[in-house]
Design a protein around this motif. Sequence first.
Motif, PDB file in Angstrom:
ATOM      1  N   ARG A  57       1.583  35.929 -22.922  1.00 59.09           N
ATOM      2  CA  ARG A  57       2.323  37.183 -22.221  1.00 59.09           C
ATOM      3  C   ARG A  57       3.354  37.536 -23.001  1.00 59.09           C
ATOM      4  N   ARG A  58       4.209  36.695 -23.607  1.00 61.33           N
ATOM      5  CA  ARG A  58       5.433  37.327 -24.303  1.00 61.33           C
ATOM      6  C   ARG A  58       5.003  38.025 -25.324  1.00 61.33           C
ATOM      7  N   GLU A  59       3.704  37.859 -26.131  1.00 56.95           N
ATOM      8  CA  GLU A  59       3.480  38.829 -27.247  1.00 56.95           C
ATOM      9  C   GLU A  59       2.934  39.893 -26.653  1.00 56.95           C
ATOM     10  N   LYS A  60       2.223  39.860 -25.495  1.00 51.76           N
ATOM     11  CA  LYS A  60       1.692  41.000 -24.900  1.00 51.76           C
ATOM     12  C   LYS A  60       3.012  42.190 -24.652  1.00 51.76           C
ATOM     13  N   ILE A  61       4.034  41.386 -23.917  1.00 48.67           N
ATOM     14  CA  ILE A  61       5.203  42.240 -23.707  1.00 48.67           C
ATOM     15  C   ILE A  61       5.856  42.786 -24.849  1.00 48.67           C
ATOM     16  N   ILE A  62       5.831  42.041 -25.931  1.00 43.86           N
ATOM     17  CA  ILE A  62       6.614  42.660 -27.185  1.00 43.86           C
ATOM     18  C   ILE A  62       5.877  43.958 -27.612  1.00 43.86           C
ATOM     19  N   SER A  63       4.449  43.771 -27.678  1.00 46.35           N
ATOM     20  CA  SER A  63       3.702  44.746 -28.338  1.00 46.35           C
ATOM     21  C   SER A  63       3.680  45.921 -27.195  1.00 46.35           C
ATOM     22  N   GLY A  64       3.616  45.746 -25.935  1.00 45.87           N
ATOM     23  CA  GLY A  64       3.555  46.957 -24.916  1.00 45.87           C
ATOM     24  C   GLY A  64       5.033  47.586 -24.790  1.00 45.87           C
ATOM     25  N   GLN A 119       9.024  32.195 -14.472  1.00 45.56           N
ATOM     26  CA  GLN A 119       8.304  32.211 -15.867  1.00 45.56           C
ATOM     27  C   GLN A 119       7.942  33.589 -16.443  1.00 45.56           C
ATOM     28  N   ALA A 120       7.590  34.464 -15.311  1.00 43.25           N
ATOM     29  CA  ALA A 120       7.327  35.743 -15.900  1.00 43.25           C
ATOM     30  C   ALA A 120       8.642  36.529 -16.338  1.00 43.25           C
ATOM     31  N   LEU A 121       9.633  36.482 -15.738  1.00 46.96           N
ATOM     32  CA  LEU A 121      10.812  37.006 -16.114  1.00 46.96           C
ATOM     33  C   LEU A 121      11.467  36.471 -17.265  1.00 46.96           C
ATOM     34  N   ALA A 173       5.059  43.148 -11.642  1.00 44.03           N
ATOM     35  CA  ALA A 173       5.621  44.165 -12.434  1.00 44.03           C
ATOM     36  C   ALA A 173       5.755  43.548 -14.000  1.00 44.03           C
ATOM     37  N   VAL A 174       6.104  42.339 -14.476  1.00 48.08           N
ATOM     38  CA  VAL A 174       6.081  41.976 -15.596  1.00 48.08           C
ATOM     39  C   VAL A 174       4.636  42.177 -16.198  1.00 48.08           C
TER      40      VAL A 174
END
Length: 412
Positions: free
Chosen positions: A288-295, A72-74, A273-274
């Motif tokens: 989390r996906r939104e955080k990943i994009i902005s991060g 799920q994280a990946l 790591a994700v």
Amino acid sequence: MGEVFACRDQFPSLRREVAGQPVAYLDGPGGTQVPQSVIDAISDYYKTSNANTHGLFAASRETDGVIYGARQALADLLGATDAMQISLGQNMTTMNFALARAFSRKLQPGDEVIVTKLDHDSNVAPWLTLERFGVVVKQVPVLESASLDMDAFKRLMTPQTKLVAVGYASNAVGTVNDIPLIRQWTREVGAQLVVDAVHFAPHGVIDVVTLDVDFLLCSVYKFFGPHIGVLYSKPGALDELVTDKVRPQLESAPEKIETGTLNHAALAGATAAVNFLASFGDVSALTRREKIISGMRRIYEYEHELARRLYQGLQDIPGVTVYGPPVGDVLRAPTVSFTLAGVTSDKVAEALGDQGIYVWNGDFYAMTLVKELGIESIGGLVRVGMAPYNTVEELERVLATVGSLASQAVQN
């Protein structure tokens, strides 16, 4: 900028010193350093949940959760819509060879596969094995700019083209390929697309749905995690292939290409790591996906400011040739590679290493590219890679050492 730099405190390895100076880990393209949160996740798994899967007891059920959690994280990292689109394995290369073996049972003599001369050999060698089955493997040439010859690429596409394997970004020089355009070309001839995103995944936002790739691979140890290979497969794409597997293994994605017991502790580290990447994101983001994009956007901005400084600084040193597209003009990975006239790449890397500055030299398995650039005789490239924990001061040390070597080369 400051938010990204602050992550240095989370990396125990950055406290190391060589020659009385802090180590500058500029070797990220070969594998990044690991934050404490990832180390703790791996350790905690061994402390509390070290059991095999599908058992009727707590530790085994927790391991099942670790595996699903990593998928799920990946999936969130890559923009996949379902955790079950993520297959896991020893490393990207092993998984790509397994994918190529599966395609060997699908493709027919005379079918064509296209690879490129820009790529890491892990996305070339697996597909060359198909030649023994009568598959025709074509290679896209590179230009002097260390980018793909896209006109030649388009000409190679024919109705016989069944698969295109291309890198998202060059691990040697940072060039980012036009995946949307290549995807358009593959659609026109009905070919499938395999993308090696190992070098791009640590530095930019990936959206497998928008890209519409059939398969995409990456490696967790390139973005602050343990050695785990990741294979995304488009819904239904893996199910159409005949894979090597034990008989009890499921006939569907993602398990059908996973052989043997997975590295469960490492998968706990992969999730961490994700989450580390997501920690750079907007605190107001809901998912989390939104955080990943902005991060990832913040990471890209920070790393590319560093890469721009190094790129420009190296160009000011007599005798230095910098390869890859200029930093800031186009989308690229923050990897700056160069040669120094009169000095072999291993001598440059050794001089930097003696000062506690860790960089790579050679061809980095992008062997065909280095040959095409005509720099085999001097040992290939010196490669400097940016990560969020790197600093301007570290790059100044690089420039000072290379400048000193350049002056010595002129005197000799």
